[in-house]
Scaffold this active site. Structure first.
Site, PDB file in Angstrom:
ATOM      1  CB  CYS A 155      43.622 -61.215 -40.164  1.00 44.08           C
ATOM      2  SG  CYS A 155      42.495 -61.528 -38.783  1.00 44.08           S
ATOM      3  CG  HIS A 182      37.306 -62.167 -37.283  1.00 45.34           C
ATOM      4  ND1 HIS A 182      37.704 -63.480 -37.168  1.00 45.34           N
ATOM      5  CD2 HIS A 182      38.419 -61.464 -37.623  1.00 45.34           C
ATOM      6  CE1 HIS A 182      38.993 -63.566 -37.434  1.00 45.34           C
ATOM      7  NE2 HIS A 182      39.454 -62.363 -37.717  1.00 45.34           N
TER       8      HIS A 182
END
Length: 339
Positions: A155, A182
């Protein structure tokens, strides 16, 4: 011709891929899931597909029987094979492409099991070593009809590659440092406890919902797989923070040209697309949840600092590290299927 997809692994990414393909099928897309492989029961898979703590309840009629799940009256076979090479879904369900989402078949050698089981192609939802690694909107044109196993990277790769690519194309990058702030993931602990014995990952043993903690990220080093001219020029790391979804990537770089904030933002705006968003409203992490872009550039975060003989340029982009990543991966899958 409708492309038939088998999903191996019905966890966070597998279920979101199902949701995204279901959403696209409502818009007459030529792609459909026909079978799923996971070691959990069909009843539990149906429940977790229907109800999602982050992305909300699926607005569909979802149920199950002993052999699969049923969504809006359509039956999807569910298998429970530990070894992908033993799957019969190609023969039984006509699967063309496998979306590999278990996190275990993350190399050409391991993913070969799907080809041995009869699948035509495999797209891996994780870094997979020396196979074509594609970020849709950046380098999907590298794929050919001869490719059998392809990776969507991570990602964070999906977030970093578009902004790094623009800087490289428009201004040239000498070197750079990436930081992704994150959301926590299932690889971390919800309570302090020994989950990883590796010293360099010791902080991952701490309570993810209470702590911001340093974490590794291979996205910057892997950027050369997506943008070859950047190979060896970037490195980076992550800070995992106590939010369940919604992340931001910052890239600080030394460029080959002197630039202004306005020039950088204008360059990013020029590359805006379905896969690469642009939003200057002043986002926070919850705003990006359920966004289908692979990443969304935030011009309010651009900074240029003049130094002696060189500049530092910082850019940032938000990403839904679950649904945005999955949505861009499905774009790659659709492109892959046209070759």
């Amino acid at each position: 011709m409708t492309v038939k997809i088998g999903i191996n692994g019905f966890g966070r990414i597998g279920r979101l891929a199902f949701r995204r393909i279901l959403e696209l099928s409502d818009k007459a897309s030529d792609i459909e899931v026909v079978a799923i492989n996971d070691l959990t029961s069909p009843d539990m898979l149906a429940y977790l597909l229907k109800y999602d703590s982050i992305h909300g309840t699926l607005h569909a009629d979802v149920s199950s029987d002993e052999s699969g799940i049923i969504v809006n009256g359509k039956h999807y076979a569910v298998y429970s094979e530990r070894n992908a090479a033993d799957l019969k879904w190609v023969a039984n369900d006509g699967v063309d492409y496998v979306l590999e989402a278990t996190g275990f078949y993350t190399s050409a050698e391991k993913s070969q099991a799907h080809l041995d089981a009869g699948a035509k192609k495999v797209l891996v939802s994780a870094p997979a070593g020396a196979v074509p690694t594609v970020v849709y909107g950046v380098n999907q044109d590298i794929l050919t009809a001869d490719d059998k196993i392809v990776s969507a990277g991570s990602c964070t790769t999906q977030s970093l590659a578009p902004i790094a690519n623009v800087l490289e194309k428009e201004f040239g990058v000498k070197t750079g440092l990436m930081l992704t702030v994150h959301a926590y993931t299932a690889s971390q602990s919800l309570q302090d406890g020994p989950k990883s014995a590796k010293f360099e990952k010791r902080q991952a043993n701490r309570d993810a919902a209470s702590n911001s903690l340093p974490h590794s990220s291979g996205a910057a080093k892997a950027i050369g797989l997506v943008v070859p001219s950047l190979d060896g020029k970037l490195t980076g790391s992550a800070i995992r923070v106590p939010v369940p979804d919604g992340s931001i990537t910052e890239l600080t770089a030394v460029l080959k040209k002197d630039v202004t904030v306005e020039e950088v933002n204008a360059a990013m705006k020029k590359y805006e697309s379905d896969s690469f968003g642009y939003n200057g409203d002043g986002l926070v992490s919850t705003d990006i949840i359920n966004d289908t872009h692979g990443t969304v550039f935030d011009p309010t975060q651009t900074e240029v600092v003049a130094g002696e003989g060189q500049q530092l340029v910082k850019v940032a982009a938000w990403y839904d590290n679950e649904y945005g990543f999955t949505s861009n991966m499905i774009r790659t899958l659709l492109h892959f299927a046209t070759l």
